[in-house]
Design an enzyme around this catalytic site. Structure first.
Site, mmCIF file in Angstrom:
data_model
loop_
_atom_site.group_PDB
_atom_site.id
_atom_site.type_symbol
_atom_site.label_atom_id
_atom_site.label_comp_id
_atom_site.label_asym_id
_atom_site.label_seq_id
_atom_site.Cartn_x
_atom_site.Cartn_y
_atom_site.Cartn_z
ATOM 1 N N LYS A 165 0.638 -1.210 0.014
ATOM 2 C CA LYS A 165 0.038 -0.026 0.043
ATOM 3 C C LYS A 165 0.799 1.388 0.252
ATOM 4 C CE LYS A 165 -2.293 0.779 3.837
ATOM 5 N NZ LYS A 165 -2.931 -0.055 4.646
ATOM 6 N N GLU A 191 -1.595 7.202 12.575
ATOM 7 C CA GLU A 191 -0.627 6.620 11.931
ATOM 8 C C GLU A 191 0.388 6.026 13.395
ATOM 9 O OE1 GLU A 191 1.669 6.148 9.044
ATOM 10 O OE2 GLU A 191 -0.369 5.609 8.525
ATOM 11 N N ARG A 192 0.913 4.899 13.170
ATOM 12 C CA ARG A 192 1.985 4.591 14.224
ATOM 13 C C ARG A 192 3.312 5.532 14.102
ATOM 14 N NH1 ARG A 192 0.037 0.306 12.105
ATOM 15 N NH2 ARG A 192 -1.203 -1.261 13.581
#
Length: 474
Positions: A165, A191-192
């Protein structure tokens, strides 16, 4: 962090905290209650930011904290200059990474003398929106031929971890810069921290950071910050579209995290949940964000959004409401990735509203339908091949299988952003070359070439040259 009075000369208004419940803070003002979306500052050093979400009565309001609320207590003073949350806009923001407050988080010198703009903006008026349906070319064969994207439209990218992705998003940024000298905007919602850092360094190494802006509302931040980061990124993107008349590619990862942050905020505010625990205002909140992504006479914001589908249930309210805004759906397949067919797009499950004869042309439409028909028939024959072998098929079916396998391999493509890992030079393939290649495979012109000659190439001529080179060596 900006101070209260920075970028504003309005007189300060004072209030005091009357209750704190997690991220939700109730505040009392003696008079002139601040409007909805006003930003308030509190804490020992005015380091805690609160956004007004509702007015309870003539003297009390309820807000959501955009920063952690440790140290807050009843009776603490609150200040506001009557501003909404703002982010910097201008040419200087290109190549930088920001948080929801417009602070740089890339450890480079802070920006100075910037123009700031409110993150809450109205969608462009219908009279200013372009009514033309134009194709947005990505330079990626599989997408341009079978899932054409709309300029100024919204495409959903459905995929789990490890199916390519981020690589696909990075390649689109690279090609966007090459095709139309546009700007790319990456917005990480939920997001991390690790993913954000890796993406930043990958973009830098790939050489595309000089034409893009990054903004993150990370997973460790309060839901209020994650809920506003999409609007903040869009405000920056709108500057390039409306003021500089440039095309913008807006990548959002992940739109489901935006909906999830809204659900958390709604729960904290004490609103009655609707079906499956989602907020009652889900459709309105998503529309406020999505409708700002549009194609105007000045320029276009084209958006590609990663969409997480909870428990693979496409009837989940989050997925249903996201679908209603998308003009194309690109589904990534783990099975294709395991076979090494990159980009790992499931060509039969993916679809686009632009794939009609009136928009893409009669030839392109017929060719796309023929490719899908060939691939779907091959899918049906796979069980027979697995049980009885290819030899048991009729001559017509064997030819169809050969065409389908060549098409699958021809629709793979080496990416510029993976050159350093694969050692294969990246290819940007034009639509005409991609259509010609598919047509030649379907007419049987390439049936004598080996399947391997079609894997990871650009135009069909490369397969021809490779086959001739092998024959010469023999």
């Amino acid at each position: 962090m900006k101070t209260v009075s920075e970028h504003n000369s309005n007189p300060l208004q004072q209030g005091k905290i009357i209750s704190v419940r997690g991220s939700v803070v109730d505040i009392w003002f003696e008079q002139n209650l601040p409007p909805i979306y006003t930003v308030l500052y509190t804490g020992a050093h005015k380091e805690i930011t609160i956004e007004v979400l509702s007015q309870l009565d003539v003297q009390r309001l309820r807000g959501i904290a955009l920063t952690p609320t440790q140290g807050l207590a009843r009776g603490m003073a609150v200040e506001t200059a009557g501003n909404q949350l703002k982010v910097p806009v201008g040419k200087k923001i290109i190549g930088r990474m920001f948080d929801v407050f417009g602070n740089t988080i890339d450890h480079l010198p802070a920006l100075s003398e910037m123009k700031w703009r409110n993150i809450h903006q109205s969608p462009p008026a219908l009279s200013k929106q372009s009514t033309k349906s134009e194709i947005f070319l990505t330079g990626i064969k599989a997408i341009d031929v079978l899932i054409p994207l709309e300029r100024g439209g919204k495409a959903g990218l459905f995929g789990g971890a490890g199916v390519g992705k981020t690589v696909l998003l990075t390649e689109m940024i690279h090609n966007m810069v090459g095709h139309s000298k546009g700007v790319s905007m990456f917005c990480g919602i939920g997001e991390r921290c690790r993913e954000g850092q890796e993406l930043y360094h990958d973009m830098k190494e790939a050489g595309v950071l000089d034409n893009m802006v990054m903004m993150f509302g990370q997973m460790n931040e309060p839901p209020g910050a994650r809920f506003r980061v999409g609007h903040a990124a869009l405000t920056m993107a709108e500057y390039f579209r409306d003021d500089e008349h440039r095309d913008v590619l807006l990548l959002i990862d992940n739109i489901f995290r935006f909906i999830q942050a809204g659900m958390e905020v709604s729960g904290l505010m004490g609103e009655m949940p609707s079906r499956l625990g989602y907020q009652p205002t889900l459709e309105t909140e998503l529309s406020k964000l999505e409708e700002r992504i549009a194609n105007t006479d000045a320029g276009a914001i084209t958006s590609i959004q990663a969409v997480y589908v909870p428990a693979d249930d496409l009837t989940d309210p989050a997925a249903v409401h996201a679908f209603s805004h998308l003009s194309a759906s690109i589904v990534l397949s783990r099975k294709k990735a395991s076979e090494g067919l990159y980009p790992a797009i499931d060509l039969l499950q993916s679809n686009s509203k632009m794939a009609t004869p009136g928009i893409i042309g009669e030839r392109h439409y017929k060719l796309a339908q023929q490719i899908k028909h060939t691939l779907s028939q091959y899918e049906e024959l796979k069980d027979i091949i697995a049980m009885l072998g290819l030899e048991q098929l009729s001559t017509g079916d064997r030819n169809l299988v050969n065409q389908a396998r060549r098409l699958e391999r021809f629709l793979t493509q080496p990416f510029f952003t993976t050159e350093q890992f694969s050692g294969i030079k990246g290819k940007d393939v034009g639509l005409k070359e991609a259509l010609d290649g598919c047509e030649r495979i379907l007419t049987g012109e390439c049936k004598d070439m080996p399947e391997s000659a079609f894997y990871m190439i650009g135009s069909i001529d490369e397969a021809k040259n490779e086959t001739e080179a092998v024959k010469t060596e023999k």
